[in-house]
Design a protein around this motif. Structure first.
Motif, short mmCIF file in Angstrom:
data_model
loop_
_atom_site.label_atom_id
_atom_site.label_comp_id
_atom_site.label_asym_id
_atom_site.label_seq_id
_atom_site.Cartn_x
_atom_site.Cartn_y
_atom_site.Cartn_z
N GLN A 1 0.83 -1.20 0.00
CA GLN A 1 0.00 0.00 0.00
C GLN A 1 0.87 1.25 0.00
O GLN A 1 0.56 2.23 -0.69
CB GLN A 1 -0.91 -0.01 1.23
CG GLN A 1 -1.91 1.13 1.29
CD GLN A 1 -2.78 1.06 2.54
OE1 GLN A 1 -2.88 0.04 3.20
NE2 GLN A 1 -3.42 2.17 2.86
N ARG A 2 1.96 1.18 0.72
CA ARG A 2 2.88 2.33 0.76
C ARG A 2 3.53 2.55 -0.60
O ARG A 2 3.64 3.69 -1.06
CB ARG A 2 3.94 2.09 1.84
CG ARG A 2 5.06 3.13 1.86
CD ARG A 2 6.00 2.86 3.03
NE ARG A 2 7.26 3.56 2.87
CZ ARG A 2 7.45 4.86 3.11
NH1 ARG A 2 6.44 5.61 3.48
NH2 ARG A 2 8.64 5.39 2.96
N VAL A 3 3.94 1.47 -1.23
CA VAL A 3 4.56 1.59 -2.57
C VAL A 3 3.57 2.22 -3.54
O VAL A 3 3.93 3.09 -4.35
CB VAL A 3 5.02 0.21 -3.06
CG1 VAL A 3 5.42 0.27 -4.53
CG2 VAL A 3 6.20 -0.31 -2.22
N ASP A 4 2.31 1.79 -3.49
CA ASP A 4 1.29 2.36 -4.37
C ASP A 4 1.11 3.85 -4.10
O ASP A 4 0.95 4.66 -5.03
CB ASP A 4 -0.05 1.64 -4.17
CG ASP A 4 -0.02 0.22 -4.71
OD1 ASP A 4 0.87 -0.09 -5.52
OD2 ASP A 4 -0.90 -0.57 -4.32
N ALA A 5 1.14 4.23 -2.82
CA ALA A 5 0.97 5.63 -2.46
C ALA A 5 2.12 6.49 -2.97
O ALA A 5 1.91 7.59 -3.49
CB ALA A 5 0.84 5.77 -0.94
N VAL B 1 -5.53 7.92 -6.60
CA VAL B 1 -5.74 8.24 -5.18
C VAL B 1 -7.21 8.59 -4.93
O VAL B 1 -7.97 8.86 -5.86
CB VAL B 1 -4.85 9.41 -4.72
CG1 VAL B 1 -3.39 9.04 -4.82
CG2 VAL B 1 -5.15 10.67 -5.54
N ARG B 2 -7.57 8.57 -3.67
CA ARG B 2 -8.94 8.92 -3.28
C ARG B 2 -9.24 10.36 -3.69
O ARG B 2 -8.35 11.22 -3.66
CB ARG B 2 -9.10 8.75 -1.78
CG ARG B 2 -9.02 7.32 -1.28
CD ARG B 2 -9.12 7.26 0.23
NE ARG B 2 -7.90 7.68 0.91
CZ ARG B 2 -7.86 8.32 2.07
NH1 ARG B 2 -8.99 8.69 2.65
NH2 ARG B 2 -6.71 8.63 2.63
N PRO B 3 -10.50 10.65 -4.04
CA PRO B 3 -10.85 12.00 -4.49
C PRO B 3 -10.49 13.09 -3.49
O PRO B 3 -10.03 14.17 -3.88
CB PRO B 3 -12.37 11.92 -4.70
CG PRO B 3 -12.64 10.48 -4.98
CD PRO B 3 -11.64 9.72 -4.16
N PHE C 1 -2.48 8.30 4.81
CA PHE C 1 -1.50 7.23 4.95
C PHE C 1 -0.26 7.51 4.11
O PHE C 1 -0.35 7.77 2.90
CB PHE C 1 -2.11 5.90 4.50
CG PHE C 1 -1.15 4.74 4.41
CD1 PHE C 1 -0.75 4.06 5.55
CD2 PHE C 1 -0.62 4.35 3.18
CE1 PHE C 1 0.14 3.00 5.48
CE2 PHE C 1 0.27 3.29 3.10
CZ PHE C 1 0.65 2.61 4.24
N SER C 2 0.90 7.48 4.74
CA SER C 2 2.18 7.53 4.06
C SER C 2 2.25 8.64 3.02
O SER C 2 2.06 9.81 3.33
CB SER C 2 2.47 6.15 3.43
OG SER C 2 3.73 6.12 2.82
N ALA C 3 2.51 8.27 1.76
CA ALA C 3 2.72 9.28 0.71
C ALA C 3 1.43 9.94 0.24
O ALA C 3 1.46 10.73 -0.70
CB ALA C 3 3.45 8.64 -0.48
N GLU C 4 0.32 9.64 0.88
CA GLU C 4 -0.86 10.48 0.64
C GLU C 4 -0.63 11.88 1.21
O GLU C 4 -1.29 12.83 0.80
CB GLU C 4 -2.11 9.86 1.27
CG GLU C 4 -2.61 8.61 0.56
CD GLU C 4 -3.86 8.03 1.20
OE1 GLU C 4 -4.64 7.39 0.47
OE2 GLU C 4 -4.05 8.23 2.42
#
Length: 410
Positions: free
Chosen positions: A11-15, A31-33, A148-151
């Motif tokens: 999940q972090r890699v995706d972010a 990413v989320r809207p 979360f993370s890179a969000e």
């Protein structure tokens, strides 16, 4: 076998991939809207390479927090907040409505991480300061938020996960700020957002919840709880049945707040209290801070207003005069309002009350009321003379009124 940490790592890699795509080309499809909208707002205000959150003025932050109902709420549940932070190695923060941190506490590891990016009292964590984060999202969207993370927009907190929920005044519904729980990304837990909601409810339940001062009792009503101010002829402050010892200036502040139930800004209070006198706003803030402590925190700020029922002898007298009950109004009238006050607003009100009582007596000079009034204003001979002129020669009150008139002329 895939572990929870493996899933979080993926999940972090995706972010990180999604963040990179946005920063390099504006692409935010993955990413989320609400995150994309926040990234866009953040990108128009700052660059991602911020090293730490900017700091607000330390004295202003300290004063604001001391005057905020949030300080009362935090003090009431601080032990539980600290235990939550220690048990989960979290850092907790409570902000104002501008996402400025007012109070924070961290577990051993997270405390050091928080300090390195100014996640401390005075740190400004709005989107225009550090970009997307849970505190800013909860504040802007007025609902619980997780980042979360890179969000996060700024890489300085890409190693974090944060959950935040808004905190509302239970009386007015006003959003006072948010509470945030943060830790490292690998400690993400499904109940993080629910915990933030619970902490927000705990804070709201710990806030001063008495109805605002504007919800007054009627004239002559009994005050079992709240604030009772005697301002006419003498000064007495009673809170929940217990007399409070306050300074002359603090009693003037209370009087002004009682007479302005919708609240006063710092500038309005200063003008009403000091007029053109060369007194700093810092002096006024210090007076209000001491007064808030004496009132158990039930003095809100921005605007300043009392968070409790109130009853004043000034209101009682004026209400009775409006109702045409002159005798009862004079009985409740104890004399000049805060004699010797230097507050221009209170001096003006003192004149108004005194004139109102006097004019009511001139219009209806009943002997008993005139005798009481003349004991408070012995040199106001006109009221006594008008009363004497209205009485028959053999009225039993005439000798008393004549004696009062003679003593005032001696």
């Amino acid at each position: 076998m895939t572990t929870v940490r493996d899933e979080l790592q993926a999940q972090r890699v995706d972010a990180v991939r999604a963040w990179t795509a946005f920063v390099e080309g504006g692409d935010g499809d993955e990413v989320r809207p609400e995150i994309l909208s926040s990234w866009q707002r953040s990108g128009s205000a700052i660059t991602p390479d911020v090293a730490e959150a900017p700091m607000a003025d330390e004295d202003d932050t300290r004063t604001f927090y001391a005057e905020s109902p949030l300080s009362v709420a935090v003090s009431r549940i601080e032990e539980e907040l600290r235990r939550t932070a220690d048990d989960g190695d979290l850092v907790l923060a409570v902000t104002d409505a501008d996402t400025r941190i007012l109070w924070t506490y961290g577990g051993r590891v997270m405390r050091r991480k928080a300090e390195s990016v100014n996640f401390v009292a005075g740190g400004r964590w709005g989107e225009t300061a550090v970009g997307t984060n849970a505190l800013a999202l909860a504040n802007v969207n007025a609902k619980p938020s997780m980042v979360f993370s890179a969000e996060h927009f700024a890489p300085i907190v890409h190693n974090w996960v944060c959950w935040a929920a808004p905190v509302h005044d239970p009386v007015t519904g006003e959003q006072l700020g948010v509470i945030d729980l943060s830790t490292t990304w690998d400690r993400t837990h499904p109940i993080g957002l629910a915990t933030a909601r619970v902490m927000a409810r705990l804070l709201e339940n710990a806030l001063p919840t008495a109805p605002p001062i504007g919800r007054r009792r009627g004239a002559g009503a009994s005050l079992n709880a709240g604030l009772e101010l005697t301002l006419l002829g003498r000064v007495e402050v009673v809170l929940d049945g217990q007399r409070l010892l306050v300074t002359r200036r603090q009693s003037e502040i209370l009087a002004l707040l009682a007479l302005h139930p919708d609240g006063l800004s710092l500038e309005q209070m200063h003008a009403l209290l000091y007029g053109d006198a060369a007194v700093t706003t810092s002096t006024l803030k210090a007076e209000i801070s001491h007064l808030r402590s004496a009132l158990g925190g039930q003095l809100a700020s921005r605007p300043y207003r009392l968070m409790m029922p109130v009853d004043t002898d000034v209101d009682r007298v004026l209400d009775l005069l409006r109702a045409g009950e002159t005798d009862a109004a004079v009985e409740a009238f104890g004399g000049d309002l805060l004699p010797g006050t230097t507050s221009p607003a209170l001096a003006e009100l003192a004149d108004f009350v005194a004139v109102a009582v006097r004019e009511a007596l001139l219009a209806r000079p009943t002997p008993g009321a005139v005798l009481r009034y003349s004991s408070l204003a012995p040199y106001d001979t006109e009221v006594v003379e008008v009363a004497l002129a209205s009485l028959p020669e053999r009225h039993p009150a005439r000798p008393l009124l004549l004696a009062r008139l003679a003593s005032s002329r001696a």
